[in-house]
Design an enzyme around this catalytic site. Structure first.
Site, mmCIF file in Angstrom:
data_model
loop_
_atom_site.group_PDB
_atom_site.id
_atom_site.type_symbol
_atom_site.label_atom_id
_atom_site.label_comp_id
_atom_site.label_asym_id
_atom_site.label_seq_id
_atom_site.Cartn_x
_atom_site.Cartn_y
_atom_site.Cartn_z
ATOM 1 C CG HIS A 183 -2.068 0.956 1.132
ATOM 2 N ND1 HIS A 183 -2.145 1.952 0.184
ATOM 3 C CD2 HIS A 183 -3.205 1.059 1.871
ATOM 4 C CE1 HIS A 183 -3.283 2.631 0.357
ATOM 5 N NE2 HIS A 183 -3.936 2.117 1.376
ATOM 6 C CE1 TYR A 188 -4.206 5.690 6.060
ATOM 7 C CE2 TYR A 188 -4.668 4.956 3.822
ATOM 8 C CZ TYR A 188 -5.117 5.412 5.047
ATOM 9 O OH TYR A 188 -6.454 5.618 5.255
ATOM 10 N NE ARG A 338 -16.472 4.550 -4.331
ATOM 11 C CZ ARG A 338 -16.211 5.809 -4.668
ATOM 12 N NH1 ARG A 338 -16.690 6.799 -3.943
ATOM 13 N NH2 ARG A 338 -15.470 6.082 -5.726
HETATM 14 C C1 FNR Z 1 -11.516 2.014 0.192
HETATM 15 N N1 FNR Z 1 -10.323 2.196 -0.511
HETATM 16 C C2 FNR Z 1 -9.161 1.593 -0.049
HETATM 17 N N2 FNR Z 1 -8.018 1.653 -0.792
HETATM 18 C C3 FNR Z 1 -6.915 0.991 -0.414
HETATM 19 O O1 FNR Z 1 -5.903 1.043 -1.091
HETATM 20 N N3 FNR Z 1 -6.923 0.248 0.743
HETATM 21 C C4 FNR Z 1 -8.021 0.154 1.540
HETATM 22 O O2 FNR Z 1 -8.010 -0.565 2.541
HETATM 23 C C5 FNR Z 1 -9.165 0.895 1.166
HETATM 24 N N4 FNR Z 1 -10.298 0.886 1.936
HETATM 25 C C6 FNR Z 1 -11.491 1.345 1.430
HETATM 26 C C7 FNR Z 1 -12.686 1.104 2.117
HETATM 27 C C8 FNR Z 1 -13.899 1.484 1.564
HETATM 28 C C9 FNR Z 1 -15.174 1.174 2.292
HETATM 29 C C10 FNR Z 1 -13.928 2.160 0.315
HETATM 30 C C11 FNR Z 1 -15.224 2.564 -0.322
HETATM 31 C C12 FNR Z 1 -12.754 2.421 -0.337
HETATM 32 C C13 FNR Z 1 -10.335 2.767 -1.867
HETATM 33 C C14 FNR Z 1 -10.810 1.735 -2.887
HETATM 34 O O3 FNR Z 1 -9.929 0.635 -2.962
HETATM 35 C C15 FNR Z 1 -10.935 2.342 -4.296
HETATM 36 O O4 FNR Z 1 -9.662 2.735 -4.733
HETATM 37 C C16 FNR Z 1 -11.872 3.550 -4.320
HETATM 38 O O5 FNR Z 1 -13.068 3.266 -3.620
HETATM 39 C C17 FNR Z 1 -12.203 4.002 -5.748
HETATM 40 O O6 FNR Z 1 -12.753 2.914 -6.485
HETATM 41 P P1 FNR Z 1 -14.351 2.723 -6.673
HETATM 42 O O7 FNR Z 1 -14.945 2.499 -5.316
HETATM 43 O O8 FNR Z 1 -14.875 3.989 -7.306
HETATM 44 O O9 FNR Z 1 -14.486 1.521 -7.558
#
Ligand code: FNR
Length: 368
Positions: A183, A188, A338
């Site tokens: 990550h 972070y 999402r």
């Molecule tokens: C996230 N996102 C996220 N990204 C990541 O790198 N590590 C994580 O643990 C998380 N946690 C997380 C929790 C929740 C509830 C959401 C909605 C999002 C970001 C996620 O992986 C993604 O990059 C973004 O949500 C954008 O993509 P979508 O949701 O538009 O498909």
């Protein structure tokens, strides 16, 4: 008939993804002391049964003080392995691969799960189960004026945390995970080193581009040495901070050009794919949210860093949109977050819509 691009397999090292849809890592804040539970078994399991090729489990703490919240998943001790192994085995039995996102929250640690912010506030002190005294970062600069101030990491801290990542990767292999994703995004720890906004160090880990990427490059190198040769290594980055140079931030933030240069260096260290997210490291960020708004960064990496694969993520919600991203060569994989929470059946519905065969599990075949 020809298979739509979204449903063509992709082999990375010795590991074959059956199609191009990956579950983007998402924190579930459903652990105590870092342990996976039956929540994770069912959450990962349901998606594994519904057509995704690879599910990347949430940001998982490589050290307890590297968790975002007290309820984040962890992999800092051997006791964590057993339940994770059960989760992975279930997914494998249902023909899906599982990855784990290894994470250290850096200066953004010790906060509240989203649904508890109202009742207990955003930052957690010791009385609320937080660990403000153990928060570390490249420099003693808080995210914003309300955030905890991290302690500037010593060289010994840097070595220790890199070893935390290596030890976590060894445990991830024992649990059976197919992919490790580091990550390096969203403000972070790893990204805090990358970005000139959060890294003001004057030693070998700060200043020039080569110095700011050193923490990540060394970590990737060390993890690659222990992570099995046939298993892919991904890195998620914030491809841009979305912060232009100004009087507040004379340097500006991390940029797309730096992401492409970083991808070249990571490729030489055996990293297979850059998962191209953005943002999360500055309250000054200005994000142009729109469908597919981050795809351009996956394309830049794929074209600019020879041999590096890329993943696109961010407001990809539609089967035709996802298919076009792969068909046009904009990215190798589509990460979805999402939309898969709203509709865990998205991939099987997309297979129907795009006329792809062989995606339904036998048990659900009659649903076709
Ligand atoms: C996230 N996102 C996220 N990204 C990541 O790198 N590590 C994580 O643990 C998380 N946690 C997380 C929790 C929740 C509830 C959401 C909605 C999002 C970001 C996620 O992986 C993604 O990059 C973004 O949500 C954008 O993509 P979508 O949701 O538009 O498909």
């Amino acid at each position: 008939e020809t298979t739509p691009a979204l449903f063509t397999p992709l082999k990375i090292r010795g590991t074959e993804l059956k199609n191009r849809v990956v579950v983007s890592p998402m924190c579930m804040y459903s652990s105590v002391d870092g342990f996976a539970t039956n929540f994770h078994l069912v959450h990962v399991g349901q998606l594994a049964m519904r057509g995704v090729s690879l599910m990347i489990m949430e940001a998982t703490g490589v050290a307890p003080e590297g968790r975002i919240t007290p309820n984040c998943l962890g992999i800092w001790k051997d006791e964590h392995i057993e339940k994770l192994r059960e989760v992975v085995a279930f997914a494998h039995a249902n023909k899906a691969l599982v990855g784990i996102q290894l994470a250290h929250a850096g200066r953004k640690a010790s906060t509240s799960p989203p649904w508890l912010i109202k009742s207990q506030g955003y930052n957690l002190d010791e009385t609320k189960g937080g660990w403000p005294k153990d928060i570390i970062g490249p420099s003693a600069i808080p995210f914003d004026e309300r955030s905890f101030v991290p302690r500037e990491m010593t060289l010994a801290d840097i070595q220790r945390v890199q070893q935390n990542f290596v030890d976590a990767a060894v445990r991830a292999d024992k649990a059976g995970f197919d992919v490790v994703e580091l990550h390096g995004a969203h403000g972070y720890l790893i990204q805090e080193f990358l970005s000139p906004i959060s890294n003001k160090r004057t030693d070998a880990y700060g200043g020039s581009f080569e110095n700011r990427i050193r923490f990540l490059v060394e970590t990737a190198q060390k993890v690659r040495k222990t992570w099995p040769e046939h298993k892919p290594l991904f890195v998620r980055v914030s491809s841009t901070d979305w912060v232009a140079p100004s009087s507040d931030v004379p340097t500006g933030g991390w940029t797309e050009e730096e992401t492409v240069e970083l991808a070249k260096v990571l490729r030489a260290q055996g990293v297979d794919l850059v998962d191209c997210s953005t943002a999360g490291n500055s309250p000054l960020q200005k994000i142009p949210l729109a469908p597919g708004y981050q795809v351009q960064f996956a394309t830049a990496v794929r074209k600019g860093a020879p041999g590096m694969l890329s993943g696109a993520v961010g407001i990809i919600t539609d089967a035709k949109q996802a298919n076009e991203i792969v068909a046009s060569g904009s990215a190798d994989l589509v990460f979805m977050g999402r939309q898969l929470l709203r509709d865990p059946n998205f991939v099987l519905n997309a297979a129907l819509e795009l006329n792809a065969f062989g995606q339904y599990p036998h048990q659900y075949e009659r649903g076709r």
